[in-house]
Enzyme design. Sequence first.
Site, short mmCIF file in Angstrom:
data_model
loop_
_atom_site.label_atom_id
_atom_site.label_comp_id
_atom_site.label_asym_id
_atom_site.label_seq_id
_atom_site.Cartn_x
_atom_site.Cartn_y
_atom_site.Cartn_z
N ARG A 113 0.94 -1.24 0.10
CA ARG A 113 0.02 0.06 -0.32
C ARG A 113 0.74 1.23 -0.03
NH1 ARG A 113 -3.45 -3.16 3.10
NH2 ARG A 113 -5.20 -3.90 2.14
N LYS A 135 3.85 11.53 -10.77
CA LYS A 135 2.71 10.73 -11.86
C LYS A 135 3.65 9.49 -11.92
CE LYS A 135 0.07 13.90 -14.90
NZ LYS A 135 -0.05 14.29 -16.18
N GLU A 177 10.89 18.87 -24.25
CA GLU A 177 9.95 18.89 -23.05
C GLU A 177 10.45 20.10 -22.38
OE1 GLU A 177 7.42 17.37 -22.30
OE2 GLU A 177 7.48 15.21 -22.87
N LYS A 214 8.36 23.55 -13.65
CA LYS A 214 7.45 22.34 -13.42
C LYS A 214 6.94 22.16 -11.90
CE LYS A 214 5.96 17.94 -14.23
NZ LYS A 214 6.19 16.72 -14.92
N GLU A 224 -3.79 17.81 -11.71
CA GLU A 224 -4.12 18.22 -13.09
C GLU A 224 -5.65 18.58 -13.26
OE1 GLU A 224 -2.02 15.58 -15.74
OE2 GLU A 224 -3.03 16.55 -17.47
N ARG A 228 -2.22 22.66 -14.52
CA ARG A 228 -1.21 21.86 -14.84
C ARG A 228 -1.41 21.14 -16.24
NH1 ARG A 228 0.88 16.69 -10.92
NH2 ARG A 228 2.18 15.68 -12.49
N ASN A 232 0.62 19.98 -21.15
CA ASN A 232 0.25 19.12 -22.48
C ASN A 232 0.43 19.83 -23.81
OD1 ASN A 232 -0.35 17.04 -20.63
ND2 ASN A 232 -2.44 17.76 -20.58
N HIS A 235 1.02 17.92 -26.69
CA HIS A 235 0.82 16.40 -26.40
C HIS A 235 -0.39 16.00 -27.28
CE1 HIS A 235 3.90 17.08 -23.63
NE2 HIS A 235 3.78 15.87 -23.16
N HIS A 239 0.85 12.98 -28.95
CA HIS A 239 0.69 11.37 -28.30
C HIS A 239 -0.17 10.77 -29.63
CE1 HIS A 239 0.52 12.06 -23.83
NE2 HIS A 239 1.32 11.24 -24.20
N HIS A 251 9.19 9.99 -27.59
CA HIS A 251 8.10 10.76 -27.16
C HIS A 251 8.51 12.46 -27.22
CE1 HIS A 251 5.09 12.21 -24.21
NE2 HIS A 251 5.88 12.98 -23.61
N1 LIG Z 1 5.67 10.93 -15.07
C1 LIG Z 1 5.80 12.03 -15.98
O1 LIG Z 1 5.35 12.94 -15.44
C2 LIG Z 1 6.38 11.59 -17.11
C3 LIG Z 1 6.49 13.02 -18.14
C4 LIG Z 1 7.26 12.69 -19.53
C5 LIG Z 1 7.31 11.58 -20.00
N2 LIG Z 1 7.03 10.47 -19.19
C6 LIG Z 1 7.69 9.12 -19.48
O2 LIG Z 1 9.00 8.83 -19.49
C7 LIG Z 1 9.30 8.02 -20.35
C8 LIG Z 1 10.60 8.46 -21.63
O3 LIG Z 1 11.67 8.92 -20.71
P1 LIG Z 1 13.14 8.74 -21.49
O4 LIG Z 1 12.81 9.87 -22.64
O5 LIG Z 1 13.87 9.01 -20.28
O6 LIG Z 1 13.15 7.45 -21.88
P2 LIG Z 1 13.64 5.98 -21.25
O7 LIG Z 1 13.59 5.87 -19.83
O8 LIG Z 1 13.11 4.90 -22.08
O9 LIG Z 1 15.52 6.18 -21.61
C9 LIG Z 1 15.95 6.39 -22.91
C10 LIG Z 1 17.08 5.25 -23.07
O10 LIG Z 1 18.11 5.86 -22.35
C11 LIG Z 1 18.94 5.13 -21.55
N3 LIG Z 1 19.60 5.67 -20.51
C12 LIG Z 1 19.28 6.12 -19.51
N4 LIG Z 1 19.87 6.96 -18.82
C13 LIG Z 1 20.90 7.05 -19.57
C14 LIG Z 1 22.28 7.83 -19.66
N5 LIG Z 1 22.76 8.46 -18.47
N6 LIG Z 1 23.16 7.42 -20.65
C15 LIG Z 1 22.99 6.61 -21.40
N7 LIG Z 1 21.77 6.02 -21.51
C16 LIG Z 1 20.61 6.43 -20.71
C17 LIG Z 1 17.62 4.21 -21.16
O11 LIG Z 1 18.17 2.80 -20.66
C18 LIG Z 1 16.82 4.15 -22.58
O12 LIG Z 1 17.47 3.10 -23.44
C19 LIG Z 1 7.95 7.41 -21.27
O13 LIG Z 1 7.49 6.36 -20.52
C20 LIG Z 1 7.16 8.73 -20.79
O14 LIG Z 1 5.76 8.24 -20.98
C21 LIG Z 1 6.51 10.39 -17.78
#
Ligand SMILES: NC(=O)c1ccc[n+]([C@@H]2O[C@H](COP(=O)([O-])OP(=O)(O)OC[C@H]3O[C@@H](n4cnc5c(N)ncnc54)[C@H](O)[C@@H]3O)[C@@H](O)[C@H]2O)c1
Length: 332
Positions: A113, A135, A177, A214, A224, A228, A232, A235, A239, A251
């Site tokens: 939990r 999130k 972003e 942020k 949101e 907030r 988007n 987006h 998306h 993304h």
């Molecule tokens: N929670 C939120 O508010 C929020 C907001 C925006 C996006 N997201 C989510 O974030 C995700 C995308 O995140 P991302 O772009 O970081 O992608 P990701 O986490 O898939 O990372 C991209 C790649 O980089 C590699 N990597 C990570 N750190 C590294 C480093 N320092 N050096 C070399 N390689 C490295 C990872 O292994 C992966 O292969 C999506 O799932 C999206 O939905 C969440």
Amino acid sequence: MRLTFGYRDTVCEIVEGRGSIASVGNLVGKERNVLVVTDSGVPVQYVKSVLAQFSNASLLTIPQGEENKNFNTLETIIAALREQEIDRSGALIAVGGGMTGDIAGFAASCYNRGIDFYNVPTTLLAQADASIGGKTALNFGHIKNMVGTFHHPRCVIIDTDTLKTLDARHLYSGLAEVIKMAATSDAALFSMLESDQPLTDTLDEIVAAALRIKCDVVLKDPLEQGLRKVLNFGHTIGHAIEVASDGKLSHGECVAAGMTYFCSDDMRKRLEKMLKRYNLPVKSPFAGAALLPNISQDKKRKDGLITTVYVESPGTFEFRKMTPEEVASLIS
Ligand SMILES: NC(=O)c1ccc[n+]([C@@H]2O[C@H](COP(=O)([O-])OP(=O)(O)OC[C@H]3O[C@@H](n4cnc5c(N)ncnc54)[C@H](O)[C@@H]3O)[C@@H](O)[C@H]2O)c1
């Protein structure tokens, strides 16, 4: 830089600075029973440096890639928490990008939990955006982030030195972003991104500015319900492109293209110049009609209308309610 924000009974601390990964043990508590979750693409030196700071820690490496942000991986994390005999006094630490942070945060929010969650984001997208705001998410089939919770980390430790190993495509994808936040909320940051300064010289300042935006937005509207939604920007179409591209575009790349449809002409010109400089797309590779089914599935749609974000000039925005057909018609 240190920022603290509280939401209900949670206080989330953000520690940003070069070398801050060395302070994870002190911030979490070196004697605590912890599970460190990373993914197979994160360079091992970061994970080793975190593990070495604890007397009672184990490591779980999940497979990298958005397609693994699913229930199978969640089960693996829950099993590892159980194996490590983590109870409510223990903690889960994510080391990686937004994918790892989203799924590890979700596991922390529902195991027993809810247990303490700490995030060490290592991509620009995760440092400037995804790690803040609480999130957490899993994808369900092809529907992105369909299952999720709000569960703020106790602390987010942002070490911009970890970005040195990130490839250019992921760096620029994360920058999309940041550009999004600058466009709607910070004209000075937008100008800095337009300047000729090399990105490597300004990265710390850029991450700090994005974090301030942020945090400010999340504090004013944690669930949101209004403001907030400004995050988007880009987006709605972004998306839809992301789903249609089936993993070929990241993304950030999809958000980049998505922003260009919701601007004044002058803003679009400035935005497109900036996006091109960082190898980001400036238009949808798909026609509006092809994207309409995805736009119609927008999970934030209410009474048939989607709240979109329109930018007249840097640092300003207005919300516009539109039907999915109106959104699709913007793409020629
Ligand atoms: N929670 C939120 O508010 C929020 C907001 C925006 C996006 N997201 C989510 O974030 C995700 C995308 O995140 P991302 O772009 O970081 O992608 P990701 O986490 O898939 O990372 C991209 C790649 O980089 C590699 N990597 C990570 N750190 C590294 C480093 N320092 N050096 C070399 N390689 C490295 C990872 O292994 C992966 O292969 C999506 O799932 C999206 O939905 C969440």
